[in-house]
Design an enzyme around this catalytic site. Structure first.
Site, PDB file in Angstrom:
ATOM      1  N   GLU A  14       0.849  -1.203   0.000  1.00 30.07           N
ATOM      2  CA  GLU A  14       0.000   0.000   0.000  1.00 30.07           C
ATOM      3  C   GLU A  14       0.877   1.242   0.000  1.00 30.07           C
ATOM      4  O   GLU A  14       1.840   1.326   0.752  1.00 30.07           O
ATOM      5  CB  GLU A  14      -0.898  -0.021   1.248  1.00 30.07           C
ATOM      6  CG  GLU A  14      -1.841   1.163   1.300  1.00 30.07           C
ATOM      7  CD  GLU A  14      -2.928   0.981   2.354  1.00 30.07           C
ATOM      8  OE1 GLU A  14      -3.581  -0.083   2.388  1.00 30.07           O
ATOM      9  OE2 GLU A  14      -3.107   1.903   3.153  1.00 30.07           O
ATOM     10  N   THR A  45      -3.929   4.946  -1.346  1.00 31.48           N
ATOM     11  CA  THR A  45      -4.951   5.507  -0.451  1.00 31.48           C
ATOM     12  C   THR A  45      -5.599   6.759  -1.055  1.00 31.48           C
ATOM     13  O   THR A  45      -5.144   7.301  -2.064  1.00 31.48           O
ATOM     14  CB  THR A  45      -4.375   5.842   0.944  1.00 31.48           C
ATOM     15  OG1 THR A  45      -3.434   6.906   0.787  1.00 31.48           O
ATOM     16  CG2 THR A  45      -3.700   4.648   1.581  1.00 31.48           C
ATOM     17  N   ALA A  48      -9.734  11.298   3.132  1.00 33.12           N
ATOM     18  CA  ALA A  48     -11.103  11.128   3.646  1.00 33.12           C
ATOM     19  C   ALA A  48     -12.049  12.148   3.025  1.00 33.12           C
ATOM     20  O   ALA A  48     -13.207  11.866   2.749  1.00 33.12           O
ATOM     21  CB  ALA A  48     -11.101  11.241   5.162  1.00 33.12           C
ATOM     22  N   ARG A 104     -15.678   3.976   3.779  1.00 29.26           N
ATOM     23  CA  ARG A 104     -16.451   5.119   4.250  1.00 29.26           C
ATOM     24  C   ARG A 104     -15.538   6.323   4.468  1.00 29.26           C
ATOM     25  O   ARG A 104     -15.827   7.429   4.058  1.00 29.26           O
ATOM     26  CB  ARG A 104     -17.150   4.775   5.566  1.00 29.26           C
ATOM     27  CG  ARG A 104     -18.101   5.874   6.019  1.00 29.26           C
ATOM     28  CD  ARG A 104     -18.500   5.734   7.464  1.00 29.26           C
ATOM     29  NE  ARG A 104     -17.390   6.016   8.353  1.00 29.26           N
ATOM     30  CZ  ARG A 104     -17.424   5.861   9.658  1.00 29.26           C
ATOM     31  NH1 ARG A 104     -18.518   5.420  10.237  1.00 29.26           N
ATOM     32  NH2 ARG A 104     -16.373   6.163  10.408  1.00 29.26           N
ATOM     33  N   TYR A 143     -12.027  -5.617   9.868  1.00 26.75           N
ATOM     34  CA  TYR A 143     -11.354  -5.258  11.120  1.00 26.75           C
ATOM     35  C   TYR A 143     -11.257  -6.463  12.052  1.00 26.75           C
ATOM     36  O   TYR A 143     -12.227  -6.795  12.750  1.00 26.75           O
ATOM     37  CB  TYR A 143     -12.132  -4.106  11.810  1.00 26.75           C
ATOM     38  CG  TYR A 143     -12.197  -2.894  10.909  1.00 26.75           C
ATOM     39  CD1 TYR A 143     -11.242  -1.895  11.010  1.00 26.75           C
ATOM     40  CD2 TYR A 143     -13.169  -2.792   9.906  1.00 26.75           C
ATOM     41  CE1 TYR A 143     -11.254  -0.803  10.135  1.00 26.75           C
ATOM     42  CE2 TYR A 143     -13.190  -1.709   9.032  1.00 26.75           C
ATOM     43  CZ  TYR A 143     -12.227  -0.725   9.163  1.00 26.75           C
ATOM     44  OH  TYR A 143     -12.227   0.342   8.294  1.00 26.75           O
ATOM     45  N   HIS A 147     -14.239  -2.692  14.236  1.00 26.25           N
ATOM     46  CA  HIS A 147     -14.128  -1.248  13.989  1.00 26.25           C
ATOM     47  C   HIS A 147     -14.438  -0.522  15.295  1.00 26.25           C
ATOM     48  O   HIS A 147     -15.301  -0.970  16.067  1.00 26.25           O
ATOM     49  CB  HIS A 147     -15.117  -0.850  12.891  1.00 26.25           C
ATOM     50  CG  HIS A 147     -15.004   0.588  12.477  1.00 26.25           C
ATOM     51  ND1 HIS A 147     -15.772   1.577  13.030  1.00 26.25           N
ATOM     52  CD2 HIS A 147     -14.174   1.200  11.593  1.00 26.25           C
ATOM     53  CE1 HIS A 147     -15.451   2.750  12.481  1.00 26.25           C
ATOM     54  NE2 HIS A 147     -14.478   2.542  11.615  1.00 26.25           N
ATOM     55  N   LYS A 163     -21.689  -6.017   3.556  1.00 23.80           N
ATOM     56  CA  LYS A 163     -20.844  -5.420   2.504  1.00 23.80           C
ATOM     57  C   LYS A 163     -20.522  -6.468   1.431  1.00 23.80           C
ATOM     58  O   LYS A 163     -20.529  -6.182   0.245  1.00 23.80           O
ATOM     59  CB  LYS A 163     -19.518  -4.900   3.095  1.00 23.80           C
ATOM     60  CG  LYS A 163     -19.610  -3.544   3.760  1.00 23.80           C
ATOM     61  CD  LYS A 163     -18.260  -2.823   3.887  1.00 23.80           C
ATOM     62  CE  LYS A 163     -17.439  -3.300   5.042  1.00 23.80           C
ATOM     63  NZ  LYS A 163     -16.370  -2.321   5.427  1.00 23.80           N
ATOM     64  N   GLN A 174      -7.596  -4.404   8.363  1.00 27.37           N
ATOM     65  CA  GLN A 174      -6.879  -3.431   9.186  1.00 27.37           C
ATOM     66  C   GLN A 174      -5.635  -4.128   9.719  1.00 27.37           C
ATOM     67  O   GLN A 174      -5.634  -5.360   9.877  1.00 27.37           O
ATOM     68  CB  GLN A 174      -7.804  -2.987  10.341  1.00 27.37           C
ATOM     69  CG  GLN A 174      -7.239  -1.960  11.277  1.00 27.37           C
ATOM     70  CD  GLN A 174      -6.829  -0.680  10.562  1.00 27.37           C
ATOM     71  OE1 GLN A 174      -5.813  -0.657   9.884  1.00 27.37           O
ATOM     72  NE2 GLN A 174      -7.614   0.365  10.707  1.00 27.37           N
TER      73      GLN A 174
END
Ligand code: FAD
Length: 281
Positions: A14, A45, A48, A104, A143, A147, A163, A174
């Site tokens: 990433e 990435t 947000a 999100r 997660y 989360h 989802k 995560q």
């Protein structure tokens, strides 16, 4: 060297967009160096608030078209309007992007709590079908330690199932430092009938400063073996880096021994961390 053949693992990395456009050549050098490890994909990435959406598209396009590596562009929906989503989809398509990680995102700093609560898209499950209809292969986040907003693991897992039911083709986890947590998570999702590939998120801790930021952002719990290591080597940057990389390698080796082959390394734009990990694997 084919890393998959030599390590028995399918690695992915990433990266994040640099703040300044003039720093792109440095990132492109990093990406060239990551290519040597024959990753299954490299993801990039997304801010947000959508602030660096063009940068994400540009980097993902470079990974896909110029390097010939599968790219996953992250996309957060918290600050998106319907129009914004459609224009991002157009931009991604025109950039030759085929894979999106639907997220999100958290409340952007410049967004009021009221705006965040009244956002158009509450959760990625609302944009996953739109992305799928637009022809993308879609991943979603998961997660292993739940989360931070979910009241229980069961609640979080049921939304995760939703989802996947909405069309997520794969999951990226995560980061976590305790493998037992990940094994429990995998058992639970299999029992729920979630059978899409899961990429286990590994973050090599290469400096003592990194640990507090990482915990704040991820909520991952820190086992005694890792906190001991930071206490021992934290003041010596070189030793800390070596010890952090060895910790990540022990985690990955143990995951491989438990049959987990998809490993997503949070490289933080440092190809030498990936090089050191791959050399030890
Ligand atoms: P959601 O799936 O919406 O989950 C958030 C909470 O809502 C959870 O508690 C969940 O249980 C609950 N929930 C989910 N669906 C529903 C529903 N339909 N109804 C009610 N409750 C629901 N952030 C960025 O800003 N940019 C990035 O590029 C980025 N990349 C990331 C990559 C990975 C692999 C991961 C794990 C996280 C990443 N994040 C990124 C952080 C992410 O945006 C935050 O963790 C955010 O708080 C949650 O995003 P999500 O997509 O998991 O949200």
């Amino acid at each position: 060297m084919n890393t998959e053949k030599s390590t028995g693992l399918s690695l992915s990395f990433e990266v994040f967009p640099p703040k300044k456009w003039e720093d792109f050549p440095e990132l492109y050098e990093t990406l060239n160096a990551l290519k040597i490890h024959n990753p299954e994909f490299i993801s990039c990435t997304y801010g947000a608030g959508g602030s660096n959406s063009k940068k994400t598209a540009e980097i993902a396009s470079h990974i896909e078209k110029d390097l010939g590596i599968c790219a996953i562009a992250h996309l957060t929906c918290a600050a998106l309007t319907e129009e914004g989503l459609l224009s991002t989809i157009d931009n991604f398509k025109n950039s030759g992007i085929h894979n999106v990680l639907a997220l999100r995102g958290d409340k952007p700093a410049d967004m009021s709590t009221e705006c965040f609560e009244n956002r158009r898209y509450k959760h990625p499950s609302e944009i996953i079908p739109i992305l799928k209809d637009s022809g993308f292969r879609v991943s979603a986040a998961c997660y292993p330690e739940k989360h931070y907003e979910a009241s229980s693991m069961d609640e979080d897992l049921s939304w995760l199932k939703y989802k996947v039911d909405q069309g997520a083709d794969s999951l990226i986890s995560q980061l976590f430092f305790k493998n037992d947590v990940f094994y429990r998570f995998m058992d639970s999702i299999l029992k729920m009938g979630i059978e899409v590939p899961v990429h286990a998120g590994i973050m090599p801790i290469t400096s003592s400063k990194m640990i507090s930021t990482t915990i704040n952002l991820s909520g991952a719990s820190v086992p005694k073996s890792l906190s001991d290591l930071i206490a021992t080597y934290g003041d010596s940057p070189c030793d800390m880096k070596k010890a952090g990389i060895e910790y990540a390698v022990r985690q990955i080796t143990d995951l491989r021994d438990h049959g987990i082959r998809n490993i997503h390394i949070y490289t933080m734009n440092h190809s030498e961390t990936a090089d050191a990990i791959c050399a030890l694997l």
